[in-house]
Design a protein around this motif. Structure first.
Motif, mmCIF file in Angstrom:
data_model
loop_
_atom_site.group_PDB
_atom_site.id
_atom_site.type_symbol
_atom_site.label_atom_id
_atom_site.label_comp_id
_atom_site.label_asym_id
_atom_site.label_seq_id
_atom_site.Cartn_x
_atom_site.Cartn_y
_atom_site.Cartn_z
ATOM 1 N N SER A 93 1.194 -1.241 0.177
ATOM 2 C CA SER A 93 -0.059 -0.151 -0.157
ATOM 3 C C SER A 93 0.338 0.902 0.218
ATOM 4 C CB SER A 93 -0.735 0.301 1.125
ATOM 5 O OG SER A 93 -0.150 0.109 2.529
ATOM 6 N N MET A 95 0.898 3.333 2.522
ATOM 7 C CA MET A 95 1.197 3.449 3.458
ATOM 8 C C MET A 95 2.419 3.119 4.106
ATOM 9 S SD MET A 95 0.606 6.195 5.445
ATOM 10 C CE MET A 95 1.659 5.965 6.801
ATOM 11 N N SER A 167 -1.149 17.422 1.003
ATOM 12 C CA SER A 167 -2.459 17.004 0.985
ATOM 13 C C SER A 167 -2.902 17.798 1.483
ATOM 14 C CB SER A 167 -2.807 15.622 2.086
ATOM 15 O OG SER A 167 -2.180 14.488 1.362
ATOM 16 N N ASP A 192 7.309 12.478 -1.291
ATOM 17 C CA ASP A 192 5.740 11.414 -1.297
ATOM 18 C C ASP A 192 5.027 12.518 -2.550
ATOM 19 O OD1 ASP A 192 3.157 10.786 -1.385
ATOM 20 O OD2 ASP A 192 2.630 10.405 0.507
ATOM 21 N N ALA A 214 1.933 6.528 -3.656
ATOM 22 C CA ALA A 214 -0.046 5.650 -3.394
ATOM 23 C C ALA A 214 -0.321 5.218 -4.688
ATOM 24 C CB ALA A 214 -0.243 6.162 -2.295
ATOM 25 N N TRP A 348 -8.385 8.600 -3.904
ATOM 26 C CA TRP A 348 -8.220 9.220 -5.510
ATOM 27 C C TRP A 348 -7.700 8.533 -6.204
ATOM 28 C CZ3 TRP A 348 -3.708 11.615 -6.569
ATOM 29 C CH2 TRP A 348 -2.969 11.638 -5.290
HETATM 30 C C1 LIG Z 1 -3.322 7.156 -0.187
HETATM 31 C C2 LIG Z 1 -2.150 8.536 0.496
HETATM 32 C C3 LIG Z 1 -1.469 7.682 0.590
HETATM 33 C C4 LIG Z 1 -1.756 6.101 1.677
HETATM 34 O O1 LIG Z 1 -1.816 5.347 0.089
HETATM 35 P P1 LIG Z 1 -2.963 3.772 0.596
HETATM 36 O O2 LIG Z 1 -2.366 3.036 -0.455
HETATM 37 O O3 LIG Z 1 -4.036 4.500 0.282
HETATM 38 O O4 LIG Z 1 -1.807 3.526 1.429
HETATM 39 C C5 LIG Z 1 0.229 8.552 1.040
HETATM 40 N N1 LIG Z 1 0.492 9.493 0.642
HETATM 41 C C6 LIG Z 1 -0.371 10.388 -0.302
HETATM 42 C C7 LIG Z 1 -0.052 11.016 -0.177
HETATM 43 C C8 LIG Z 1 -1.540 10.014 -0.311
HETATM 44 O O5 LIG Z 1 -3.146 10.505 -1.025
#
Ligand SMILES: *Cc1c(COP(=O)(O)O)cnc(C)c1O
Length: 405
Positions: A93, A95, A167, A192, A214, A348
């Protein structure tokens, strides 16, 4: 993992061409266009020598299901190549990618600088699990400049974590300036990079050490699998992250790896449409009396626009909307509950439009968040933007009617 000989230096094609061909080796699979989905835990070895040989290279070999299969290795190669790295570790994932990368680099007694605009579950990781393990986090204003970051660096600062755009609030960061300040202080730079996907921002050209995706979002692209990736240029960092991911048991499901690869091949065309639709909806929202500000770095009015123009080659379909103070919670519910095309839900990056109310979800400890009206996050999908605008227009009418009654 990936093979450095197929890294970006070896490839001079345009981006759209690379997306189709990156990591693509049909000759390994009887000519099949896509790699097979390997459902496997146990790998068997014909001889003692063969087992020993694979064990000696177990971070790269097909050795045991948890450590990678030809399907996951194909995904790793493709993401590494597209993001401009040499190595990639895919995990279960987004995360898991954040946690795995941080656990690989940090130990008790270390300090980390984290952007105040970070994805909330990453903040929660820092404030609980990492804090309990003796790793301290200081949040910094996402708009900080290089000297400002330098002033926050401590002798034990090992990681500076960026997310750009952030975010929910979508501040664009000067990644190159922050990376230079972090490196001068002896820290690794993690980004990220999910908003940009592997193709709209080239992290390693701006000093990033580890780029996190992600992959659940635009790489998978169809809201049907959880997946994460950590990409890097440095072999030693790859070994640290891969070893940690294996220790944590973050193995990638066979179907998920396949869905990630399948999604990737159409990433460029999907993103062009997400960008165009997103900007059409964003510009319409800018003209609405209910809207105070649209948080979208590709809009010339956005404070991050100059950095976005300098660093990014496009935008995705995700942005924020600040409404003027006024609508009651009931009116907000009337707006959201009646939407026909925008569905309410987290995540998303799929083909469909989504909305969430972010009014109470924006957490800030370094720089105050001063907007006092409601706020939304929109993911604009691949529908016709005129239909999406009509859906929002009807929502604003319901909102007004609810507060008028
Ligand atoms: C959704 C997201 C994550 C986590 O991803 P998952 O696959 O839901 O664990 C991490 N960073 C950002 C910026 C995200 O939007």
């Amino acid at each position: 993992m990936t093979d450095p000989t197929v890294g970006p230096e070896a490839v001079s094609h345009a981006r759209d061409t690379r997306i189709v061909h990156a990591g693509h080796r049909p000759t390994d699979h009887h000519g099949a266009v896509n790699p097979p989905v390997y459902h496997v835990s146990t790998i068997t070895f014909p001889t003692v020598d063969d087992m020993a040989a694979k064990q000696a290279h177990k971070l790269d070999a097909v050795y045991y299901g948890r450590m990678g299969t030809p399907t996951t290795q194909s995904l790793d190669q493709t993401v590494a190549e597209l993001e401009g790295g040499h190595w990639c570790v895919s995990v279960c994932s987004g995360m898991a990618a954040v946690t795995g990368a941080l656990m690989a680099l940090l130990k008790a007694g270390d300090h980390m600088l984290m952007t105040d605009s970070v994805y909330w579950p990453s903040r929660s990781l820092c404030d609980t699990l990492l804090c309990n393990m003796g790793i301290k986090t200081t949040y910094y204003d996402p708009q900080i400049d290089g000297p400002g970051l330098t002033a926050l660096m401590r002798p034990n600062t090992r990681v500076v974590f960026l997310e750009s755009p952030g975010s929910l609030t979508f501040e664009t960061q000067d990644v190159a300036a922050l990376a230079a300040a972090a490196h001068a202080g002896g820290a690794h730079v993690l980004l990220d990079n999910t908003w940009a996907s592997p193709i709209l921002f080239r992290p390693f050209d701006h000093g990033v050490d580890l780029s996190i995706q992600a992959a659940t979002k635009y790489i998978v692209g169809h809201s049907d699998a959880m997946l994460g990736t950590v990409t890097m240029r440095d072999r030693a960092l790859f070994e640290r992250v891969k070893t940690t991911a294996v220790q944590l048991g973050y193995s990638v499901g066979a179907e998920e790896a396949y869905l990630g690869l399948r999604g990737l091949r159409t990433l460029a065309v999907r993103l062009r449409q997400h960008q165009a639709n997103g900007l059409a909806v964003a510009r319409w929202l800018q003209g609405r009396p209910e809207v105070a500000r649209v948080l979208h770095p590709a809009l010339p009015e956005d404070p991050g626009h100059a950095l976005w123009r300098r660093d990014f080659s496009g935008a995705c379909g995700l942005f924020g909307v600040l409404l003027r103070p006024g609508p009651s919670p009931d009116a907000m519910a009337a707006f959201l509950d009646g939407l026909a095309l925008f569905r309410m839900g987290f995540s998303w990056g799929g083909y469909e439009s989504l909305v969430i109310d972010t009014t109470r979800s924006i957490t800030r400890t370094a720089a105050p968040w001063t907007h006092d009206g409601p706020s939304l996050r929109l993911h604009v999908g691949l529908e016709d933007p005129a239909d999406l605008i009509a859906d929002l227009d009807a929502g604003f009418a319901r909102m007004a009617a609810r507060d008028a009654s």
